[in-house]
Design a protein around this motif. Structure first.
Motif, PDB file in Angstrom:
ATOM      1  N   TRP A 125      88.217  29.961  14.358  1.00  9.98           N
ATOM      2  CA  TRP A 125      86.900  30.436  13.914  1.00  9.98           C
ATOM      3  C   TRP A 125      85.891  30.343  15.064  1.00  9.98           C
ATOM      4  O   TRP A 125      85.132  31.282  15.315  1.00  9.98           O
ATOM      5  CB  TRP A 125      86.431  29.617  12.721  1.00  9.98           C
ATOM      6  N   LYS A 134      84.460  38.246  15.424  1.00 11.52           N
ATOM      7  CA  LYS A 134      83.705  38.419  14.185  1.00 11.52           C
ATOM      8  C   LYS A 134      82.298  37.921  14.456  1.00 11.52           C
ATOM      9  O   LYS A 134      82.078  36.726  14.624  1.00 11.52           O
ATOM     10  CB  LYS A 134      84.332  37.634  13.035  1.00 11.52           C
ATOM     11  N   LEU A 136      78.307  37.785  13.218  1.00  7.60           N
ATOM     12  CA  LEU A 136      77.275  38.006  12.208  1.00  7.60           C
ATOM     13  C   LEU A 136      75.982  38.365  12.908  1.00  7.60           C
ATOM     14  O   LEU A 136      75.556  37.689  13.826  1.00  7.60           O
ATOM     15  CB  LEU A 136      77.080  36.731  11.376  1.00  7.60           C
ATOM     16  N   LEU A 178      72.059  35.299   4.857  1.00  3.08           N
ATOM     17  CA  LEU A 178      73.321  35.767   5.418  1.00  3.08           C
ATOM     18  C   LEU A 178      73.120  37.084   6.143  1.00  3.08           C
ATOM     19  O   LEU A 178      72.581  38.042   5.598  1.00  3.08           O
ATOM     20  CB  LEU A 178      74.360  35.942   4.302  1.00  3.08           C
ATOM     21  N   LEU A 181      77.764  41.365   8.008  1.00  2.00           N
ATOM     22  CA  LEU A 181      78.993  41.251   8.784  1.00  2.00           C
ATOM     23  C   LEU A 181      79.493  42.647   9.138  1.00  2.00           C
ATOM     24  O   LEU A 181      79.730  43.470   8.277  1.00  2.00           O
ATOM     25  CB  LEU A 181      80.076  40.516   7.981  1.00  2.00           C
ATOM     26  N   ASN A 235      74.639  32.232  12.699  1.00  2.00           N
ATOM     27  CA  ASN A 235      73.564  32.692  11.835  1.00  2.00           C
ATOM     28  C   ASN A 235      72.186  32.297  12.352  1.00  2.00           C
ATOM     29  O   ASN A 235      71.313  31.883  11.607  1.00  2.00           O
ATOM     30  CB  ASN A 235      73.776  32.208  10.396  1.00  2.00           C
ATOM     31  N   SER A 311      81.908  28.340   4.270  1.00  5.65           N
ATOM     32  CA  SER A 311      81.495  29.517   3.508  1.00  5.65           C
ATOM     33  C   SER A 311      82.131  30.802   4.016  1.00  5.65           C
ATOM     34  O   SER A 311      82.389  31.720   3.241  1.00  5.65           O
ATOM     35  CB  SER A 311      79.970  29.644   3.533  1.00  5.65           C
ATOM     36  N   GLU A 312      82.401  30.872   5.326  1.00  3.57           N
ATOM     37  CA  GLU A 312      82.898  32.118   5.904  1.00  3.57           C
ATOM     38  C   GLU A 312      84.411  32.257   5.837  1.00  3.57           C
ATOM     39  O   GLU A 312      84.921  33.376   5.861  1.00  3.57           O
ATOM     40  CB  GLU A 312      82.431  32.245   7.353  1.00  3.57           C
TER      41      GLU A 312
END
Length: 370
Positions: A125, A134, A136, A178, A181, A235, A311-312
């Motif tokens: 991650w 990935k 955000l 949030l 994405l 974030n 959470s992700e």
């Protein structure tokens, strides 16, 4: 089956799911304490809801949150029990939480370093964040493209006026807005990655596991670009510590390789020959030694390098895996009249703590209007 000697059926489904996702064999069992740390007995007269609460740290506030949300089991990434206990008393704050949870029929499971080591776990991650795999971000232009990095002054300590102070914590689940994405075709930066310490012996079910990650970029990446990815991937926190060599500025530096470790990374990252050490925390002297060698250190505060994963990634993983394990337990226990009511409830919920946060916040100096 006696109600006084068996945990809630749903709690057992969660434990099975966690062990399937993150086997204890992946953890560093030379010092870590993973697995089911508190097994609360099931009482069908006070049956709790089929709810699991995810948290990094099991504090008194999180324990209260679990009780208020009527959860059956807490998955706490950090073990609340590390060493053997000679007593359990209300005077000790952590033991107080455990005793309260047990009295309410709430169990506690901790996966810790098994999550760090697993493929697709915490190490990957963080590697996804630093490589832009990935990202955000706020799609301000509405065009589906990541925004250009905003490069601030290299020296953040220039006094520009009389400051006022605000204390900012990394966004929690309640305060986090949030970001959208999006993964455009060009967002992933070509790279290779591998564990720093490969799992030995390798688990057939989890090939490629191991502690930490080393990322090697195909092309050097400007440090401001890497910082932008990290900020967006976390974030947009108010800030995080960075250490660079004393003869450099941020805009001078390019990154070809990154050593990654969630949480406390000093011992795992200290001897790596890489350009950037990306972790939750390193000591003063470890950071000094790194920049003397020409390396960059980015530390996010310990649990801020871990919390977003809940959470992700973990919530969705657990939802998918619990479905299967819960169905299996419902079939296995179908003839047990004592848990018949509990088994009739097919629905369940996976929550992420809204209270959990790193103990450290950042005091941000705001300039007084002239």
């Amino acid at each position: 089956m006696s109600s006084s000697t068996s945990p809630a059926p749903f709690s057992r489904a969660v434990v099975r799911a966690m062990q399937r996702l993150y086997p204890k064999a992946l953890a560093d069992n030379s010092w870590d304490n993973t697995g089911l740390l508190l097994e609360a007995p099931f009482d069908h007269k006070r049956r709790r809801s089929n709810t699991v609460l995810l948290t990094i740290d099991l504090t008194r506030a999180v324990a209260e949150e679990a009780i208020n949300h009527d959860v059956s089991i807490i998955v706490a990434y950090h073990p609340i029990i590390f060493r053997g206990l000679k007593s359990l008393t209300l005077a000790n704050t952590q033991q107080n939480s455990l005793l309260r949870l047990a009295s309410h029929g709430i169990s506690v499971y901790s996966p810790h370093t098994a999550v760090d080591a697993a493929p697709g776990g915490l190490g990957d991650w963080l590697a996804d964040i630093v490589t832009g795999t990935k990202t955000l971000y706020d799609d301000k232009e509405g065009d589906g493209k990541p925004q250009s990095p905003e490069i601030d002054d290299d020296d953040p300590f220039i006094e520009k006026g009389r400051p006022t102070y605000t204390l900012n914590h990394h966004p929690s689940q309640t305060t986090l807005r949030l970001a959208k994405l999006a993964i455009p075709e060009t967002i992933t930066t070509p790279h290779t990655r591998r564990p720093i310490v490969p799992q030995s012996p390798e688990l057939e079910s989890h090939p490629g596991a191991g502690m930490g990650r080393i990322v090697n970029f195909k092309e050097p990446q400007p440090l401001p670009t890497v910082l932008d990815r990290i900020g967006k991937g976390l974030n947009n926190p108010k800030g995080f510590p960075i250490a660079i060599p004393q003869d450099k500025t941020i805009s001078d530096i390019s990154i070809s390789s990154v050593g990654i470790c969630a949480g406390s990374g000093g011992s795992l990252l200290g001897n790596l020959d890489v350009d950037l050490l990306f972790t939750g925390e390193m000591s003063h002297h470890e950071a000094l030694a790194a920049i003397e060698k020409g390396q960059v250190v980015i530390s996010l505060f310990h649990s801020n390098s871990e919390r977003g994963f809940l959470s992700e990634v973990l919530r969705e993983q657990l939802e998918e895996t619990v479905v299967k394990e819960w169905q299996t337990i419902r079939e296995e226990e179908s003839g047990n009249e004592e848990v018949k009511e509990a088994l009739s409830d097919q629905e369940f919920e996976v929550l992420v703590s809204e209270i959990d946060r790193d103990p450290y916040g950042i005091v941000v100096l705001k300039q007084e209007a002239e």
